[in-house]
Design a protein around this motif. Structure first.
Motif, PDB file in Angstrom:
ATOM      1  N   PRO A  66      46.094  43.614  34.853  1.00  0.00           N
ATOM      2  CA  PRO A  66      45.960  44.860  35.621  1.00  0.00           C
ATOM      3  C   PRO A  66      45.926  44.602  37.122  1.00  0.00           C
ATOM      4  CG  PRO A  66      43.857  44.230  34.671  1.00  0.00           C
ATOM      5  CD  PRO A  66      44.872  43.267  34.133  1.00  0.00           C
ATOM      6  N   ASP A  67      46.328  45.596  37.886  1.00  0.00           N
ATOM      7  CA  ASP A  67      46.355  45.488  39.344  1.00  0.00           C
ATOM      8  C   ASP A  67      44.975  45.214  39.932  1.00  0.00           C
ATOM      9  OD1 ASP A  67      49.072  46.006  39.270  1.00  0.00           O
ATOM     10  OD2 ASP A  67      48.806  48.164  39.589  1.00  0.00           O
ATOM     11  N   TRP A  68      43.920  45.744  39.333  1.00  0.00           N
ATOM     12  CA  TRP A  68      42.576  45.624  39.886  1.00  0.00           C
ATOM     13  C   TRP A  68      41.965  44.239  39.721  1.00  0.00           C
ATOM     14  CZ3 TRP A  68      39.350  44.024  36.147  1.00  0.00           C
ATOM     15  CH2 TRP A  68      39.616  44.403  34.838  1.00  0.00           C
ATOM     16  N   LEU A  69      42.544  43.393  38.853  1.00  0.00           N
ATOM     17  CA  LEU A  69      41.921  42.111  38.545  1.00  0.00           C
ATOM     18  C   LEU A  69      41.869  41.174  39.755  1.00  0.00           C
ATOM     19  CD1 LEU A  69      40.546  40.414  36.407  1.00  0.00           C
ATOM     20  CD2 LEU A  69      42.794  39.585  35.711  1.00  0.00           C
ATOM     21  N   GLU A  70      42.931  41.096  40.544  1.00  0.00           N
ATOM     22  CA  GLU A  70      42.916  40.221  41.720  1.00  0.00           C
ATOM     23  C   GLU A  70      41.875  40.674  42.735  1.00  0.00           C
ATOM     24  OE1 GLU A  70      44.231  37.215  42.261  1.00  0.00           O
ATOM     25  OE2 GLU A  70      44.834  37.423  40.167  1.00  0.00           O
ATOM     26  N   GLY A  71      41.707  41.994  42.901  1.00  0.00           N
ATOM     27  CA  GLY A  71      40.676  42.505  43.808  1.00  0.00           C
ATOM     28  C   GLY A  71      39.278  42.143  43.337  1.00  0.00           C
ATOM     29  N   ALA A  72      39.055  42.246  42.028  1.00  0.00           N
ATOM     30  CA  ALA A  72      37.746  41.886  41.474  1.00  0.00           C
ATOM     31  C   ALA A  72      37.493  40.397  41.650  1.00  0.00           C
ATOM     32  CB  ALA A  72      37.677  42.263  39.994  1.00  0.00           C
ATOM     33  N   ARG A  73      38.500  39.597  41.407  1.00  0.00           N
ATOM     34  CA  ARG A  73      38.375  38.143  41.569  1.00  0.00           C
ATOM     35  C   ARG A  73      38.085  37.797  43.027  1.00  0.00           C
ATOM     36  NH1 ARG A  73      40.088  33.661  38.946  1.00  0.00           N
ATOM     37  NH2 ARG A  73      41.190  34.801  37.331  1.00  0.00           N
ATOM     38  N   GLY A  74      38.776  38.423  43.935  1.00  0.00           N
ATOM     39  CA  GLY A  74      38.589  38.145  45.364  1.00  0.00           C
ATOM     40  C   GLY A  74      37.220  38.559  45.883  1.00  0.00           C
ATOM     41  N   ALA A  75      36.586  39.538  45.245  1.00  0.00           N
ATOM     42  CA  ALA A  75      35.275  40.017  45.695  1.00  0.00           C
ATOM     43  C   ALA A  75      34.136  39.100  45.254  1.00  0.00           C
ATOM     44  CB  ALA A  75      35.030  41.433  45.169  1.00  0.00           C
ATOM     45  N   LEU A  76      34.406  38.200  44.312  1.00  0.00           N
ATOM     46  CA  LEU A  76      33.357  37.294  43.836  1.00  0.00           C
ATOM     47  C   LEU A  76      33.123  36.195  44.867  1.00  0.00           C
ATOM     48  CD1 LEU A  76      34.507  37.039  40.128  1.00  0.00           C
ATOM     49  CD2 LEU A  76      32.585  38.357  41.034  1.00  0.00           C
ATOM     50  N   VAL A  77      31.861  35.933  45.181  1.00  0.00           N
ATOM     51  CA  VAL A  77      31.549  34.974  46.242  1.00  0.00           C
ATOM     52  C   VAL A  77      31.001  33.647  45.728  1.00  0.00           C
ATOM     53  CG1 VAL A  77      31.181  36.734  48.000  1.00  0.00           C
ATOM     54  CG2 VAL A  77      29.267  36.000  46.578  1.00  0.00           C
ATOM     55  N   VAL A  91      35.781  49.525  37.749  1.00  0.00           N
ATOM     56  CA  VAL A  91      35.869  48.104  37.428  1.00  0.00           C
ATOM     57  C   VAL A  91      34.456  47.547  37.390  1.00  0.00           C
ATOM     58  CG1 VAL A  91      36.693  45.851  38.215  1.00  0.00           C
ATOM     59  CG2 VAL A  91      38.148  47.877  38.454  1.00  0.00           C
ATOM     60  N   ARG A  92      34.158  46.856  36.317  1.00  0.00           N
ATOM     61  CA  ARG A  92      32.841  46.238  36.146  1.00  0.00           C
ATOM     62  C   ARG A  92      33.048  44.738  35.982  1.00  0.00           C
ATOM     63  NH1 ARG A  92      29.308  50.563  34.861  1.00  0.00           N
ATOM     64  NH2 ARG A  92      30.447  52.396  34.196  1.00  0.00           N
ATOM     65  N   VAL A  93      32.179  43.972  36.647  1.00  0.00           N
ATOM     66  CA  VAL A  93      32.223  42.517  36.541  1.00  0.00           C
ATOM     67  C   VAL A  93      30.836  42.050  36.120  1.00  0.00           C
ATOM     68  CG1 VAL A  93      32.643  40.335  37.739  1.00  0.00           C
ATOM     69  CG2 VAL A  93      34.001  42.361  38.330  1.00  0.00           C
ATOM     70  N   VAL A  94      30.786  41.265  35.055  1.00  0.00           N
ATOM     71  CA  VAL A  94      29.518  40.772  34.520  1.00  0.00           C
ATOM     72  C   VAL A  94      29.503  39.252  34.641  1.00  0.00           C
ATOM     73  CG1 VAL A  94      28.066  40.604  32.459  1.00  0.00           C
ATOM     74  CG2 VAL A  94      29.369  42.700  32.902  1.00  0.00           C
ATOM     75  N   ALA A  95      28.475  38.715  35.301  1.00  0.00           N
ATOM     76  CA  ALA A  95      28.308  37.263  35.381  1.00  0.00           C
ATOM     77  C   ALA A  95      27.728  36.775  34.061  1.00  0.00           C
ATOM     78  CB  ALA A  95      27.371  36.914  36.537  1.00  0.00           C
ATOM     79  N   LEU A  96      28.326  35.743  33.497  1.00  0.00           N
ATOM     80  CA  LEU A  96      27.839  35.191  32.239  1.00  0.00           C
ATOM     81  C   LEU A  96      26.749  34.160  32.525  1.00  0.00           C
ATOM     82  CD1 LEU A  96      31.219  34.703  30.343  1.00  0.00           C
ATOM     83  CD2 LEU A  96      29.619  36.628  30.198  1.00  0.00           C
TER      84      LEU A  96
END
Length: 190
Positions: A66-77, A91-96
């Motif tokens: 999906p288009d949003w995946l690169e943006g989500a990846r880039g926002a992770l620090v 878009v939801r991102v969960v840290a494992l």
């Protein structure tokens, strides 16, 4: 076996679409949804003995990033392992964390999807020093990794995990991949 087309069903249980065999689980008095796979409207009660349909959608879709995946990846620090998904256009991102992460419809699930295509105990993600793996937790519809049904499998960065009607994407960031993305060299996703 009786077929059901509309309204609510007396009792709860598992049902299969008569057109494609896709399974759903319903609680007592839930509305019967359209089939998430083929949009059909006729269901039959499924057997508790695991009557997999010959028409069951196993490996029936192409993996799309999906288009949003690169943006989500880039926002992770920070370094780490994550699962990202789109739910209701958010878009939801969960840290494992180390150990087990439960995925399902249950209130006890760490990643919860209140949807009839998801079993109460659908899948488990296990993170340890050697990596992350996904395990099917005896779900009705199964767990699909990059389009193939799996019982358990090691995850790699960029893998797509399908649970019911939801597509989750595994992101694994190390110091090397975080640095490359900040420099604009590209992502580690396939």
């Amino acid at each position: 076996m009786d077929a059901f087309t509309a309204g609510t069903l007396a009792g709860a249980g598992s049902f299969r679409c008569e057109t494609c065999g896709f399974a759903i689980a319903l609680h007592e008095r839930d509305e019967i949804p359209a089939c998430p796979h083929c949009h059909g409207g006729r269901f039959r009660r499924a057997s508790i003995f695991g009557d997999n349909s010959e028409l069951e959608p196993i490996g029936s879709h192409e993996v799309e990033i999906p288009d949003w995946l690169e943006g989500a990846r880039g926002a992770l620090v920070g370094d780490g392992d994550y699962v990202a998904y789109d739910e209701d256009d958010r878009v939801r991102v969960v840290a494992l964390q180390e150990g087990w992460t439960r995925v399902g419809r249950s209130l006890a699930a760490h990643i919860r999807f209140d949807d009839p295509t998801v079993s109460r105990r659908h899948a488990l993600l296990h993170r340890e020093a050697g990596g992350v793996r996904v395990l099917d937790d005896r779900s009705l519809n199964g767990v699909f990794l990059n389009g193939e049904r799996v019982d358990w499998h090691e995850l790699e960065d960029g893998d797509e995990i399908v649970i019911g009607r939801f597509r989750l994407y595994f992101i694994s960031l190390t110091g090397e991949t975080v640095g490359r993305e900040r420099e604009g060299i590209g992502s580690a996703a396939r």
